[in-house]
Scaffold this motif. Structure first.
Motif, PDB file in Angstrom:
ATOM      1  N   ILE A  35     -68.874   0.484 -12.967  1.00 52.27           N
ATOM      2  CA  ILE A  35     -68.650   0.079 -11.897  1.00 52.27           C
ATOM      3  C   ILE A  35     -69.647  -1.295 -11.641  1.00 52.27           C
ATOM      4  O   ILE A  35     -70.412  -0.206 -10.989  1.00 52.27           O
ATOM      5  N   TRP A  36     -69.137  -2.028 -11.235  1.00 55.53           N
ATOM      6  CA  TRP A  36     -70.216  -3.217 -10.476  1.00 55.53           C
ATOM      7  C   TRP A  36     -69.872  -3.583  -9.088  1.00 55.53           C
ATOM      8  O   TRP A  36     -67.881  -3.791  -9.038  1.00 55.53           O
ATOM      9  N   ILE A  37     -70.297  -3.717  -8.043  1.00 55.16           N
ATOM     10  CA  ILE A  37     -70.492  -3.767  -6.140  1.00 55.16           C
ATOM     11  C   ILE A  37     -71.796  -4.943  -5.651  1.00 55.16           C
ATOM     12  O   ILE A  37     -72.526  -4.432  -6.406  1.00 55.16           O
ATOM     13  N   HIS A  38     -71.115  -5.354  -5.294  1.00 58.67           N
ATOM     14  CA  HIS A  38     -72.141  -6.525  -4.751  1.00 58.67           C
ATOM     15  C   HIS A  38     -71.529  -7.270  -3.298  1.00 58.67           C
ATOM     16  O   HIS A  38     -70.837  -7.075  -2.986  1.00 58.67           O
ATOM     17  N   THR A  39     -73.272  -7.247  -2.139  1.00 60.66           N
ATOM     18  CA  THR A  39     -72.503  -8.183  -1.481  1.00 60.66           C
ATOM     19  C   THR A  39     -73.118  -9.057  -1.416  1.00 60.66           C
ATOM     20  O   THR A  39     -74.034  -9.586  -2.723  1.00 60.66           O
ATOM     21  N   GLU A  40     -73.501  -9.993  -0.770  1.00 56.83           N
ATOM     22  CA  GLU A  40     -74.336 -11.395  -0.639  1.00 56.83           C
ATOM     23  C   GLU A  40     -75.438 -11.273  -0.884  1.00 56.83           C
ATOM     24  O   GLU A  40     -76.448 -11.353  -1.675  1.00 56.83           O
ATOM     25  N   LYS A  41     -76.391 -10.303  -0.727  1.00 55.34           N
ATOM     26  CA  LYS A  41     -77.899  -9.803  -0.831  1.00 55.34           C
ATOM     27  C   LYS A  41     -77.801  -8.404  -1.949  1.00 55.34           C
ATOM     28  O   LYS A  41     -79.012  -8.028  -2.055  1.00 55.34           O
ATOM     29  N   VAL A  42     -77.192  -7.554  -1.849  1.00 54.09           N
ATOM     30  CA  VAL A  42     -77.689  -5.866  -2.722  1.00 54.09           C
ATOM     31  C   VAL A  42     -76.198  -5.917  -4.010  1.00 54.09           C
ATOM     32  O   VAL A  42     -75.122  -7.032  -3.307  1.00 54.09           O
ATOM     33  N   VAL A  43     -76.183  -5.218  -4.844  1.00 58.43           N
ATOM     34  CA  VAL A  43     -76.002  -4.899  -6.340  1.00 58.43           C
ATOM     35  C   VAL A  43     -76.005  -3.828  -6.100  1.00 58.43           C
ATOM     36  O   VAL A  43     -76.649  -2.777  -6.308  1.00 58.43           O
ATOM     37  N   PHE A  44     -74.787  -2.875  -6.371  1.00 57.41           N
ATOM     38  CA  PHE A  44     -74.162  -1.666  -7.176  1.00 57.41           C
ATOM     39  C   PHE A  44     -74.217  -1.023  -8.484  1.00 57.41           C
ATOM     40  O   PHE A  44     -73.160  -2.300  -9.061  1.00 57.41           O
ATOM     41  N   ARG A  45     -74.328  -0.547  -8.976  1.00 57.91           N
ATOM     42  CA  ARG A  45     -73.226   0.307 -10.171  1.00 57.91           C
ATOM     43  C   ARG A  45     -73.041   1.919 -10.107  1.00 57.91           C
ATOM     44  O   ARG A  45     -73.723   2.342  -9.751  1.00 57.91           O
ATOM     45  N   TYR A  46     -72.177   1.815 -10.520  1.00 57.36           N
ATOM     46  CA  TYR A  46     -70.831   2.845 -10.639  1.00 57.36           C
ATOM     47  C   TYR A  46     -71.091   3.494 -11.839  1.00 57.36           C
ATOM     48  O   TYR A  46     -70.222   3.365 -12.661  1.00 57.36           O
ATOM     49  N   HIS A  47     -71.243   4.426 -11.922  1.00 57.44           N
ATOM     50  CA  HIS A  47     -71.567   5.739 -13.888  1.00 57.44           C
ATOM     51  C   HIS A  47     -70.283   6.273 -13.286  1.00 57.44           C
ATOM     52  O   HIS A  47     -70.144   7.613 -12.614  1.00 57.44           O
ATOM     53  N   VAL A  48     -69.800   6.344 -14.084  1.00 59.61           N
ATOM     54  CA  VAL A  48     -67.840   7.348 -14.128  1.00 59.61           C
ATOM     55  C   VAL A  48     -68.605   8.366 -15.112  1.00 59.61           C
ATOM     56  O   VAL A  48     -68.775   8.094 -16.648  1.00 59.61           O
ATOM     57  N   GLN A  49     -68.875   9.640 -14.829  1.00 59.73           N
ATOM     58  CA  GLN A  49     -68.863  10.976 -15.328  1.00 59.73           C
ATOM     59  C   GLN A  49     -67.985  11.808 -15.576  1.00 59.73           C
ATOM     60  O   GLN A  49     -67.516  12.514 -14.246  1.00 59.73           O
ATOM     61  N   ARG A  50     -67.572  12.231 -17.041  1.00 57.43           N
ATOM     62  CA  ARG A  50     -66.797  13.403 -16.554  1.00 57.43           C
ATOM     63  C   ARG A  50     -65.650  13.041 -15.663  1.00 57.43           C
ATOM     64  O   ARG A  50     -65.392  14.430 -14.958  1.00 57.43           O
ATOM     65  N   GLU A  51     -64.598  12.160 -15.855  1.00 49.94           N
ATOM     66  CA  GLU A  51     -63.635  12.265 -14.919  1.00 49.94           C
ATOM     67  C   GLU A  51     -62.760  12.552 -14.853  1.00 49.94           C
ATOM     68  O   GLU A  51     -62.166  12.936 -14.050  1.00 49.94           O
ATOM     69  N   SER A  52     -62.726  13.418 -16.522  1.00 54.56           N
ATOM     70  CA  SER A  52     -61.527  13.997 -16.243  1.00 54.56           C
ATOM     71  C   SER A  52     -62.109  15.407 -16.248  1.00 54.56           C
ATOM     72  O   SER A  52     -60.821  16.740 -16.136  1.00 54.56           O
TER      73      SER A  52
END
Length: 974
Positions: free
Chosen positions: A378-395
């Motif tokens: 999952i990727w999220i961004h603002t006008e100047k920063v980018v973040f990434r989420y890793h989904v780990q053992r969701e269940s």
């Protein structure tokens, strides 16, 4: 039952230390210590990307590990996330004030569409560096794109759907190739196929999704701000390249099915979740004004793909008038909502917020959130920063939610690799089933948990659910380890008692007949289970006692058969006079020891069948061990029953060829008792050679004498070579039998004559039959009339044996004449021998000077030689050398001795005054003369020609070359 329960619990505590550990930490329902040794990582793990954009980020899209972002006014940055250190920058080449409105990247990461706020659209292929304008798209502000996941490729999008801000759904296709890049437009066509409307008129097409179902059916999902439309239709096979116009044409006259909600965010967004290794999404989440519509996708439904829909309202801290959500992303069990300053994760199972991540103000307002479906990032961004989420053992915690929802099968599915969690689920399911009076299901679940055994057992006992208790014990028994022998023994014994109690109750109720039969089958299955075999065998005495205490003889026999305790089975049948069944068990299992043990009983009642069973066993049975049974039986049985004993003994003697003396003696006794006719034939078949007779002669003689079988006694006397006794006894029976005995001693004429004289005396004195006495003379050549005359009385006249006397005199005359003829022949033969001797003394042969030795081929006259009548001539030493190796050992020794004696005699003196008999001077001293020694040597060496006599015949099988000298001879020829 309580004592068994207590004992089981004690053993369980002794062997399961984990129970003590559980008690010490105060865990009421589980034997597992749920201790976390390290801090568990969160499900959604945020990572800030180390990237400082030179200009503000307008838009960002990512798919198949390909990331594209728009920077500032005219820059496009492409990054292959597999090679993040090699970014690719492309200039849009726009000189006007156009800005990037939205970007759309297909599922392969190959096709990028760039929508501008000037109602224009640009296209960039991953393999190209130049952005192309799509002229046919001009005039449309693109809001959404439905990519074709079934026909698209790296150079061709296939038919795709495009949604505009004016509610138009258009169909288009883009194709590029390096050869025609500068000569043709990439957009193949662009045509409108439908218009979406709300109550106020056309509305922007916020989202488009194309999915293919079964049997060529396609589903198109389109959303506006408040409505979700579904277009369903079939595209004929082979015409997929022609696009989706036919699907929309079906709804030209009427609206398609749609869902509408009253609230309005001003936009909407739909997200899909596609599991790994699958091409079609499994669930969806539509973010709109009233909340999030969540459901699954069922491709088998005819008119609507949406299934199991539910609306999850927004959390209480979200006010759509102030901080409405911006984007939505769907994972397997959560949907994530992007707010201006935070991210919230809501569980799709219960609608609860399980995760919230607040972003610092220094990063700016959050702009957009997207997910790469191929790598589940999952990727999220603002006008100047980018973040990434890793989904780990969701269940990891899903099992709890399913458990609380009483969906225990799903809960167990998601904690099958976590035994401590699985134990909690099973305990909860067991309790749920118990409360709902599903006792059997409850017992099955309880058996898989680590809960205290005695608590569960008492729970079922108090509820008076013996069937459920049995089910619990059976499952618990199947889960025990082989090393837990004490627990296995106790559970097995307890289950046996419960089964017997339950069967006893059911058996007395005719209305429960079917239940009784079913329970009986389960009990038998339990007794015959291979897993319980060792335990049941080791504790069979206790099981027998339980069966006996309940009076269940049927299962006692069944259990004995399983334990292969056939002795008990046969004994049971015999006690209940079921002799045929007992014999069937013996015949089926063919145990020799059991035959020996039970034959005395069985033969008293079913003799024929028992003998048949013995015969079928053949040589596996030792008949000697069965003789006691036959003896006891024959002493109290009739003649017809004794015949069965004779039949088996005959089988042993004639078929099995038994040689045991006891068997033959017993058969003799049976013959003597009941079958005297068979007795004599048996004795005659046994022969007359004592070394080959298997019965005891003395025993047989005594037995036959006791029963008065004289013919058999005579035969035995003959075998024992007691001919006088045989003749004496035979004369009491039959004279002809005595005559056959009298001729047996063929080598003893004196005995034969004596025996015949006994017969003659008996005939003359006892039978007083002169003619029969004269017949004896003709039957035996050893008897003469003069031998028989003393037996006749004085008053008998000569007329009765005149002929015999004349015949005797004639025989004497013939014998005298034969002697005279033999004497004359002997005289003539002696005369001829003397003449031959004389002739031989005068016989001579001539030897020529050139004659050579037949052995060495040297002149013959050089040395002493021998001349044979056949003409062969040999030197003395050559002949000796040829003859010596072939002489017997004793003759070789004698020849060597004669040669030594010859050498020891002194040589004749050369003096002319040597006495004439000098060579024989030693005779007076008891020694041989020289001439005698030479004659003895000649007798040995020159007895016959070595080439013409028997010596040559005896050596015919000898090889020409000595085997020991064969190699040497071979070498001499090379």
């Amino acid at each position: 039952m309580a004592s068994i329960l207590d004992e089981y619990e004690d053993s369980l505590h002794r062997s399961a230390s984990v129970q003590h550990s559980r008690a010490s930490v105060g865990i009421p329902h589980s034997g597992y210590v749920n201790a976390r040794l390290e801090k568990e990582t969160p499900i959604f793990n945020k990572q800030r990307i180390d990237f400082a954009p030179p200009e503000k980020i307008n838009s960002l899209v990512v798919s198949s590990n390909q990331l594209c972002m728009s920077l500032g006014k005219d820059t496009l940055l492409r990054i292959d996330l597999g090679k993040p250190d090699e970014p690719n920058q492309v200039e849009l080449g726009r000189k006007d004030e156009a800005r990037v409105y939205k970007m759309f990247l297909d599922h392969t990461g190959s096709h990028l569409l760039i929508a501008l706020n000037t109602s224009e659209c640009l296209y960039l292929n991953r393999s190209l560096q130049k952005v192309r304008a799509l002229s046919r798209w001009k005039g449309h502000l693109i809001e959404s794109v439905g990519w074709n996941k079934f026909l698209g490729s790296e150079t061709n999008t296939g038919p795709i759907l495009v949604g505009t801000s004016q509610g138009q759904i258009c169909e288009a296709e883009i194709s590029v190739s390096e050869g025609s890049l500068f000569s043709t437009n990439p957009d193949q066509y662009f045509r409108q196929v439908y218009t979406l409307e709300e109550e106020s008129g056309p509305a922007p097409v916020c989202c488009l999704e194309i999915e293919r179902g079964i049997e060529g059916k396609f589903f198109v999902i389109a959303t506006t701000r408040k409505r979700l439309f579904q277009f369903v239709g079939k595209v004929p096979e082979g015409t997929e390249q022609q696009g989706f116009s036919s699907i929309f044409a079906m709804h030209a006259d009427h609206l398609p099915s749609f869902r509408e909600f009253p609230a309005n965010l001003g936009f909407s967004e739909i997200a899909f979740y596609t599991p790994k290794l699958r091409s079609n999404p499994r669930s969806f989440a539509w973010m709109m004004g009233n909340g999030v519509l969540y459901g699954t996708l069922d491709y088998g439904r005819p008119d609507s793909i949406l299934s199991d829909e539910r609306v999850w309202v927004y959390p209480s801290d979200i006010d759509i008038t102030v901080n409405k959500p911006i984007s939505i992303v769907l994972t397997q069990f959560h949907f994530l909502l992007l707010l201006p300053d935070r991210v919230k994760a809501v569980c799709t199972l219960n609608g609860q917020v399980v995760f919230q991540d607040l972003f610092l103000e220094k990063f700016g307002l959050l702009t957009r959130m997207i997910k790469d479906p191929t790598v589940q990032q999952i990727w999220i961004h603002t006008e100047k920063v980018v973040f990434r989420y890793h989904v780990q053992r969701e269940s990891r915690d899903v099992w709890k939610m399913y458990m609380n929802m009483n969906k225990f099968d799903l809960a167990k599915e998601y904690c099958k690799d976590r035994p401590e969690c699985l134990d909690i689920v099973l305990a909860k399911e067991a309790e749920h089933c118990f409360q709902n009076k599903r006792y059997l299901d409850s017992a099955k679940c309880y058996a898989l948990t680590q809960n205290y055994f005695e608590e569960i057992a008492l729970k079922f006992i108090e509820a008076k659910q013996e069937e459920a208790l049995m089910e619990f014990l059976i499952k618990k028994l199947s889960n025990l380890k082989p090393s837990e022998k004490t627990q296995t023994t106790l559970l097995t014994t307890w289950l046996t008692e419960l089964y017997l109690n339950w069967l006893g109750i059911l058996e007395g109720d005719p209305s429960q007949r079917n239940v009784y039969l079913d329970t009986r089958e389960k009990f038998r299955t339990f007794l015959s289970s291979p897993k319980n075999k060792d335990c049941l065998f080791n504790n069979r005495a206790s099981i027998y006692e339980l069966l006996a205490s309940h009076g269940d003889t049927e299962h006692m026999v069944y259990f004995a058969v399983i334990m292969q305790d056939y002795e008990r089975v046969v004994a049971h049948h015999c006690q209940h006079d079921e002799y045929d069944e007992a014999l069937n068990v013996l015949s089926r299992h063919r145990d020799e020891k059991l035959f020996y043990k039970f034959s005395p009983v069985l033969i008293q009642h079913i003799p024929k069948k028992v003998v048949d069973a013995w015969i079928s066993m053949g040589s596996r049975l030792d008949a000697r061990n069965l003789i006691p049974a036959l003896v006891n039986y024959s002493q109290s049985a009739s003649t017809q029953q004794i015949n069965e004993a004779i039949r088996y003994m005959e089988f042993c003697v004639y078929q099995l060829e038994e040689t045991q003396q006891a068997i033959h003696n017993y058969l003799l006794s049976l013959y003597a008792l009941c079958r005297p006719d068979s007795l004599l034939s048996y004795l005659e078949q046994a022969g007359t050679n004592p070394n080959r007779i298997h019965y005891d002669l003395k025993y047989a003689l005594r037995l036959c004498a006791e029963h008065g079988h004289h013919h058999a006694c005579v035969h035995i006397y003959k075998v024992m070579e007691l001919y006088e006794e045989a003749v004496d006894l035979a004369l009491q029976v039959d004279v002809d039998l005595a005559k056959s005995c009298a001729d047996l001693p063929e080598d003893d004429e004196e005995l034969r004559k004596k025996l015949w004289l006994k017969i003659a005396r008996h005939v003359v004195q006892e039978e007083k039959d002169v003619k029969k006495a004269m017949a004896c003379l003709s039957s035996c050549a050893l008897l003469k009339i003069e031998d028989v005359l003393p037996f006749f009385p004085d008053f008998v006249t000569i007329d009765h044996f005149k002929e015999a006397i004349c015949n005797s005199l004639e025989d004497y005359n013939k014998h005298i004449e034969e002697l005279k003829r033999e004497m004359e022949e002997a005289t003539q033969s002696a005369k001829r021998i003397r003449e031959d001797i004389q002739e031989m003394r005068n016989k001579y042969g001539s030897v020529e000077p050139q004659e050579k030795c037949a052995a060495c081929d040297f002149p013959l006259l050089n040395r002493p030689f021998y001349l044979f009548l056949c003409g062969h001539m040999f030197h003395y030493d050559c002949l000796l050398q040829a003859v010596f190796p072939n002489l017997p050992a004793y003759k070789q020794a004698k020849l060597e001795d004669l040669q030594k004696k010859l050498a020891a005699t002194s040589q004749p003196s050369k003096s002319h005054h040597r006495p004439k008999d000098a060579d024989t001077i030693s005779l007076g001293k008891g020694q041989q003369s020289r001439e005698q020694i030479k004659a003895d040597i000649d007798d040995i060496v020159a007895a016959e020609c070595v080439y013409c006599g028997e010596l040559m015949i005896r050596s015919i099988d000898k090889p020409f070359i000595d085997p020991q000298k064969y190699d040497e001879e071979m070498q001499s020829w090379l």
